[in-house]
Design a protein around this motif. Structure first.
Motif, short mmCIF file in Angstrom:
data_model
loop_
_atom_site.label_atom_id
_atom_site.label_comp_id
_atom_site.label_asym_id
_atom_site.label_seq_id
_atom_site.Cartn_x
_atom_site.Cartn_y
_atom_site.Cartn_z
N ALA A 126 13.11 8.23 -8.22
CA ALA A 126 12.34 7.65 -7.12
C ALA A 126 10.86 7.57 -7.46
O ALA A 126 10.17 6.60 -7.08
CB ALA A 126 12.54 8.47 -5.85
N GLU A 127 10.33 8.56 -8.19
CA GLU A 127 8.93 8.51 -8.61
C GLU A 127 8.70 7.35 -9.57
O GLU A 127 7.71 6.62 -9.46
CB GLU A 127 8.55 9.82 -9.30
CG GLU A 127 8.46 11.02 -8.39
CD GLU A 127 8.16 12.30 -9.14
OE1 GLU A 127 7.83 13.31 -8.48
OE2 GLU A 127 8.27 12.31 -10.39
N ARG A 128 9.62 7.17 -10.48
CA ARG A 128 9.48 6.09 -11.46
C ARG A 128 9.49 4.74 -10.75
O ARG A 128 8.68 3.86 -11.06
CB ARG A 128 10.60 6.16 -12.50
CG ARG A 128 10.51 5.10 -13.57
CD ARG A 128 11.48 5.38 -14.70
NE ARG A 128 11.36 4.40 -15.77
CZ ARG A 128 11.94 4.51 -16.96
NH1 ARG A 128 12.68 5.57 -17.22
NH2 ARG A 128 11.78 3.59 -17.89
N LEU A 129 10.41 4.56 -9.81
CA LEU A 129 10.49 3.30 -9.10
C LEU A 129 9.21 3.03 -8.33
O LEU A 129 8.65 1.92 -8.38
CB LEU A 129 11.69 3.31 -8.16
CG LEU A 129 11.91 2.01 -7.36
CD1 LEU A 129 13.40 1.68 -7.27
CD2 LEU A 129 11.32 2.13 -5.96
N ALA A 130 8.71 4.04 -7.60
CA ALA A 130 7.49 3.84 -6.81
C ALA A 130 6.30 3.51 -7.70
O ALA A 130 5.49 2.62 -7.39
CB ALA A 130 7.21 5.09 -5.98
N PHE A 131 6.17 4.20 -8.83
CA PHE A 131 5.05 3.96 -9.74
C PHE A 131 5.14 2.57 -10.36
O PHE A 131 4.16 1.81 -10.39
CB PHE A 131 5.05 5.02 -10.84
CG PHE A 131 3.99 4.80 -11.89
CD1 PHE A 131 2.68 5.19 -11.66
CD2 PHE A 131 4.30 4.20 -13.10
CE1 PHE A 131 1.70 4.99 -12.62
CE2 PHE A 131 3.33 3.99 -14.06
CZ PHE A 131 2.02 4.39 -13.82
N PRO A 152 6.95 4.86 4.39
CA PRO A 152 5.88 4.34 3.51
C PRO A 152 4.95 5.45 3.03
O PRO A 152 4.48 5.41 1.88
CB PRO A 152 5.15 3.34 4.41
CG PRO A 152 6.20 2.86 5.37
CD PRO A 152 7.05 4.08 5.64
N VAL A 153 4.68 6.43 3.87
CA VAL A 153 3.81 7.54 3.46
C VAL A 153 4.47 8.33 2.33
O VAL A 153 3.83 8.70 1.33
CB VAL A 153 3.51 8.46 4.65
CG1 VAL A 153 2.79 9.74 4.18
CG2 VAL A 153 2.66 7.73 5.68
N ALA A 154 5.77 8.59 2.47
CA ALA A 154 6.49 9.32 1.42
C ALA A 154 6.56 8.51 0.14
O ALA A 154 6.45 9.07 -0.97
CB ALA A 154 7.90 9.67 1.89
N ALA A 155 6.71 7.19 0.25
CA ALA A 155 6.73 6.33 -0.93
C ALA A 155 5.39 6.37 -1.65
O ALA A 155 5.32 6.39 -2.88
CB ALA A 155 7.08 4.90 -0.53
N ARG A 156 4.30 6.38 -0.87
CA ARG A 156 2.96 6.49 -1.46
C ARG A 156 2.81 7.82 -2.21
O ARG A 156 2.21 7.88 -3.29
CB ARG A 156 1.91 6.37 -0.36
CG ARG A 156 0.47 6.37 -0.87
CD ARG A 156 -0.51 6.35 0.30
NE ARG A 156 -0.38 5.13 1.07
CZ ARG A 156 -1.01 4.01 0.78
NH1 ARG A 156 -1.82 3.96 -0.27
NH2 ARG A 156 -0.87 2.94 1.55
N GLN A 157 3.35 8.89 -1.63
CA GLN A 157 3.28 10.20 -2.28
C GLN A 157 4.07 10.23 -3.58
O GLN A 157 3.66 10.86 -4.56
CB GLN A 157 3.77 11.28 -1.32
CG GLN A 157 2.84 11.51 -0.13
CD GLN A 157 3.45 12.43 0.91
OE1 GLN A 157 4.66 12.68 0.92
NE2 GLN A 157 2.62 12.96 1.80
N ARG A 161 2.36 11.18 -7.15
CA ARG A 161 2.84 12.23 -8.04
C ARG A 161 3.14 11.67 -9.42
O ARG A 161 2.81 12.28 -10.45
CB ARG A 161 4.09 12.90 -7.47
CG ARG A 161 3.83 13.82 -6.29
CD ARG A 161 4.96 14.83 -6.13
NE ARG A 161 6.25 14.20 -5.94
CZ ARG A 161 6.76 13.89 -4.75
NH1 ARG A 161 6.05 14.13 -3.65
NH2 ARG A 161 7.96 13.34 -4.65
N ALA A 162 3.78 10.51 -9.45
CA ALA A 162 4.10 9.89 -10.74
C ALA A 162 2.83 9.54 -11.50
O ALA A 162 2.74 9.76 -12.71
CB ALA A 162 4.93 8.63 -10.50
N ARG A 163 1.83 9.04 -10.79
CA ARG A 163 0.57 8.65 -11.43
C ARG A 163 -0.10 9.85 -12.07
O ARG A 163 -0.62 9.77 -13.19
CB ARG A 163 -0.34 8.02 -10.38
CG ARG A 163 -1.50 7.21 -10.94
CD ARG A 163 -2.29 6.57 -9.81
NE ARG A 163 -1.44 5.71 -9.01
CZ ARG A 163 -1.21 5.89 -7.70
NH1 ARG A 163 -1.78 6.90 -7.06
NH2 ARG A 163 -0.43 5.06 -7.05
#
Length: 294
Positions: A126-131, A152-157, A161-163
């Motif tokens: 999920a982190e990779r996808l969001a990043f 959306p807030v969780a997706a931003r987080q 984290r990935a960044r």
């Protein structure tokens, strides 16, 4: 098939082909494999063909969402099986569109290489996808949230984290890191050129090379032995890209015939005193890799 249906089908196929390069680029950043990326995009086409297209308001966004979900499922399946694809050379990859955020654009201005693909492999799916979707393709978090089934807030987080993991802890480069980087660059250049004398000059006479694979650790000692081994594996150095490994410098390499590997340098008094080579994907994931500033 009547003319109206045939015209609509042709229009849909043409629109899909317009989006295909971008979709393949998205899937490749997600999966690290051209073949798997093409399969994910083909799956999106099959789902589109089985969907009432007149109900889709934003076709490009719909296709990105479908490809994202297919890739997320693949990443989760891969994680369960502990699989890792072989990243391909940067020159073979379709270039992503420029990120809309200037900060992200500066980070990724030199396109995607093997180093970033290997670092991305250390992220949770999920982190990779969001990043990838947000930082590299400018997909809004509202859309990403629907793919990962979070707010959306969780997706931003997730992306944040990935960044942090991709970039590492932002800090001014120390003189020690700069010196390590200089020696690592010289080492990989000499290995690529097959320059035995230049390699020996960079190495401490009593240098130790440790190779880590699964639970096995093999040790080789001596500058001449290690210089010869570096030349023998110069094809890996062809794709070598430097990364941060904690407070040390590492080099990531991969070829079509060899899985990704990470060489971590230990430097003392202007010489390379130890090298640690990692080829096991699980060990690589635990190294805490981060991209160097470019």
């Amino acid at each position: 098939m009547d003319d109206k249906v045939e015209t609509e089908d042709r229009w849909l196929a043409d629109r899909f082909e317009e989006d295909r390069p971008r979709l393949v680029a998205v899937a490749h950043r997600m999966l690290g494999s051209t073949a798997e990326a093409e399969d994910a995009v083909q799956e999106a086409w099959l789902r589109l063909a089985a969907t009432e297209s007149s109900e889709i308001q934003n076709l490009s966004g719909w296709l990105t969402t479908v490809v994202g979900r297919v890739c997320l499922d693949q990443l989760r399946s891969r994680k369960a099986k502990r699989e890792q694809p072989i990243p391909e050379a940067a020159a073979e990859l379709p270039a992503p569109p420029a990120p809309t955020d200037p900060e992200e654009a500066a980070l990724l201005a030199d396109s995607v290489g093997v180093a970033l693909l290997v670092v991305l492999e250390t992220l949770d799916p999920a982190e990779r996808l969001a990043f990838v979707l947000h930082d590299m393709f400018g997909v809004p978090f509202d859309q990403i949230a629907g793919i990962v089934d979070r707010s959306p807030v969780a997706a931003r987080q997730l992306a944040s984290r990935a960044r942090r993991r991709v970039r590492g802890t932002p800090e001014p480069p120390s003189r020690e890191i700069a010196a390590q980087r200089h020696l690592a660059e010289a080492f990989t250049a000499a290995a690529r050129e097959g320059d035995f004398e230049a390699l020996v000059a960079l190495l401490d006479p009593d240098i130790t090379l440790r190779t880590h694979s699964d639970d096995v650790c093999l040790t080789i000692r001596g500058a001449a032995n290690i210089a010869g081994r570096a030349i023998a594996f110069s094809s890996v150095a062809e794709t070598g890209q430097l990364v941060r490994v904690g407070d040390r410098i590492g080099a990531i390499g991969a070829t079509a015939a060899a899985p990704p590997s990470v060489m971590v340098f230990t430097v003392e008094d202007g010489r390379i005193t130890a090298l640690d080579a990692y080829t096991d994907p699980e060990l690589i994931r635990g190294l805490g890799l981060a991209l160097l500033d470019v």
